[in-house]
Design a protein around this motif. Structure first.
Motif, PDB file in Angstrom:
ATOM      1  N   VAL A  22      20.566 -29.227  23.927  1.00 34.29           N
ATOM      2  CA  VAL A  22      20.675 -29.843  25.028  1.00 34.29           C
ATOM      3  C   VAL A  22      21.482 -29.184  26.055  1.00 34.29           C
ATOM      4  N   VAL A  28      26.359 -38.600  29.932  1.00 34.95           N
ATOM      5  CA  VAL A  28      25.046 -38.861  29.566  1.00 34.95           C
ATOM      6  C   VAL A  28      24.648 -37.990  28.576  1.00 34.95           C
ATOM      7  N   GLY A  29      24.848 -36.571  28.385  1.00 37.75           N
ATOM      8  CA  GLY A  29      24.518 -35.455  27.198  1.00 37.75           C
ATOM      9  C   GLY A  29      25.231 -36.054  26.050  1.00 37.75           C
ATOM     10  N   SER A  30      26.467 -36.577  26.201  1.00 33.82           N
ATOM     11  CA  SER A  30      27.276 -36.834  25.077  1.00 33.82           C
ATOM     12  C   SER A  30      26.603 -37.931  24.150  1.00 33.82           C
ATOM     13  N   LEU A  32      23.575 -39.162  24.559  1.00 32.36           N
ATOM     14  CA  LEU A  32      22.118 -38.557  23.828  1.00 32.36           C
ATOM     15  C   LEU A  32      22.427 -37.826  22.510  1.00 32.36           C
ATOM     16  N   GLU A  34      24.822 -38.038  20.313  1.00 27.75           N
ATOM     17  CA  GLU A  34      25.046 -39.317  19.448  1.00 27.75           C
ATOM     18  C   GLU A  34      23.834 -40.127  19.117  1.00 27.75           C
ATOM     19  N   GLN A  35      22.811 -40.237  19.920  1.00 28.80           N
ATOM     20  CA  GLN A  35      21.699 -40.828  19.472  1.00 28.80           C
ATOM     21  C   GLN A  35      20.725 -40.013  18.881  1.00 28.80           C
ATOM     22  N   LEU A  36      20.826 -38.813  19.102  1.00 27.50           N
ATOM     23  CA  LEU A  36      19.828 -37.831  18.241  1.00 27.50           C
ATOM     24  C   LEU A  36      20.261 -37.619  17.020  1.00 27.50           C
ATOM     25  N   ILE A 104      16.713 -30.413  26.552  1.00 19.93           N
ATOM     26  CA  ILE A 104      16.987 -31.605  27.342  1.00 19.93           C
ATOM     27  C   ILE A 104      18.098 -31.576  28.325  1.00 19.93           C
ATOM     28  N   CYS A 106      20.512 -32.565  30.657  1.00 22.15           N
ATOM     29  CA  CYS A 106      21.444 -33.832  31.211  1.00 22.15           C
ATOM     30  C   CYS A 106      22.187 -33.470  32.166  1.00 22.15           C
ATOM     31  N   THR A 128      14.224 -34.593  31.271  1.00 21.40           N
ATOM     32  CA  THR A 128      15.373 -34.510  32.163  1.00 21.40           C
ATOM     33  C   THR A 128      15.403 -35.902  32.913  1.00 21.40           C
TER      34      THR A 128
END
Length: 325
Positions: A22, A28-30, A32, A34-36, A104, A106, A128
């Motif tokens: 990442v 946004v990246g943070s 994402l 958490e979702q991953l 990815i 972000c 992206t």
């Protein structure tokens, strides 16, 4: 004696590995990340997929989770922050075991986007929301598309309309023989909110400050008010439709006068009142015509593109939007 019977023993599902890196652990990246992490157990259980987070790149440093003894020895141990090196990061995520690898991005960084052709050509998939790749220099965009011949996938749905399936829908329509006649869109939730709230009861500058306080605008509201972000989205769609457009080809009319565009942010915020008179005049024009003000991006069948504030009739579909629609 009961008849004999046999039962097939299911073959254990072979665990697949998707290595993920990442870039840009901001807002946004943070989210994402958490979702991953939340998806890892489910993907392993239901799909036999090991989602392996291999590293994160910030603006100046990168974090690698690795077992490279030599590298760890030089940097004081694994799983620590190291100086940023995008090429080394990509090589680390790709590995040398033939696994699928995904980067990815972000960030909103042009330097990162410049690496896409090389990464894709090396077989790394890239996903992206970074609009600078799809709307940047046309030769680079063409190099990105050509690099996908390696079999690597480039996915950028989130660059237009916040991940609604606009890009893929357009691609599917074109691939099945449809012809694009025109695109009309309100591509900025921020400008949609401002237009919907701008009814004359409050100065336009007050609404901009409110949107800024609510987090609806970019840290610098001029990034929204200029219309440049909308123009980038329109260029992405135009290129998807086969027109080799660049940002310079878009007839762009922003809401920020030159006097404010050149100021430091703090001073600009103090002088936002200078937007009030021209925006009040535009609103009066809309009311006189029995219409509404909307910020619209347009692309016609000949590839002509424009982004500007328009007076639309009250019967137009865009007249019925609400807030950030």
């Amino acid at each position: 004696m009961p008849p004999s019977c046999s039962f097939a023993v299911p073959t254990p599902r072979r665990q697949r590995v998707l290595a993920v890196g990442v870039i840009g652990p901001g807002r946004v990246g943070s989210a994402l990340l958490e979702q991953l992490r939340a998806a890892q157990p489910r993907l392993a259980r239901d799909s036999g997929l090991e989602l392996r987070l291999c590293g994160v790149v910030a603006s100046r440093r990168m974090w690698l989770d690795c077992d490279d003894a030599e590298l760890n020895g030089r940097h004081g141990g694994a799983q620590i922050w190291r100086p940023n090196d995008l090429d080394a990061f990509a090589e680390h995520v790709r590995g040398n075991d033939g696994r699928h690898a995904l980067l990815i991005d972000c960030s909103a960084n042009d330097e990162v986007a410049a690496h896409y052709p090389r990464w894709l050509a090396a077989g790394l998939h890239v996903v992206t929301p970074n609009k600078l790749a799809g709307s940047g220099p046309l030769p680079r965009w063409q190099a990105i598309r050509a690099a996908c011949a390696s079999g690597a996938r480039f996915r950028y749905e989130a660059t237009v309309c916040a991940g609604l399936p606009v890009v893929q829908t357009l691609r599917d329509l074109l691939d099945t023989g449809d012809e694009l006649l025109a695109v009309d869109g309100m591509f900025s939730g921020t400008l949609a909110w401002l237009c919907n709230r701008h009814d004359g009861r409050q100065p336009f500058s007050t609404l901009v400050r409110e949107a800024h306080a609510l987090g609806y605008t970019e840290p610098d509201p001029r990034d929204d008010l200029s219309g440049l972000d909308v123009a980038r989205k329109l260029v992405i769609l135009a290129r998807e439709a086969g027109w080799p457009l660049s940002l310079e080809d878009v007839d762009l009319e922003g809401l920020v006068p030159p006097a404010l565009a050149a100021l430091p942010l703090d001073e600009c915020m103090q002088r936002l009142d200078e937007l009030d008179a021209p925006m009040a005049a535009k609103l009066a024009e809309a009311h006189a015509a029995g219409g509404v003000l909307r910020h619209v991006a347009r692309l016609d069948r000949h590839g002509r593109a424009s982004v500007r504030l328009l007076v639309l009739p009250a019967t137009h579909a865009f007249a019925h939007t609400r807030l950030t629609d």
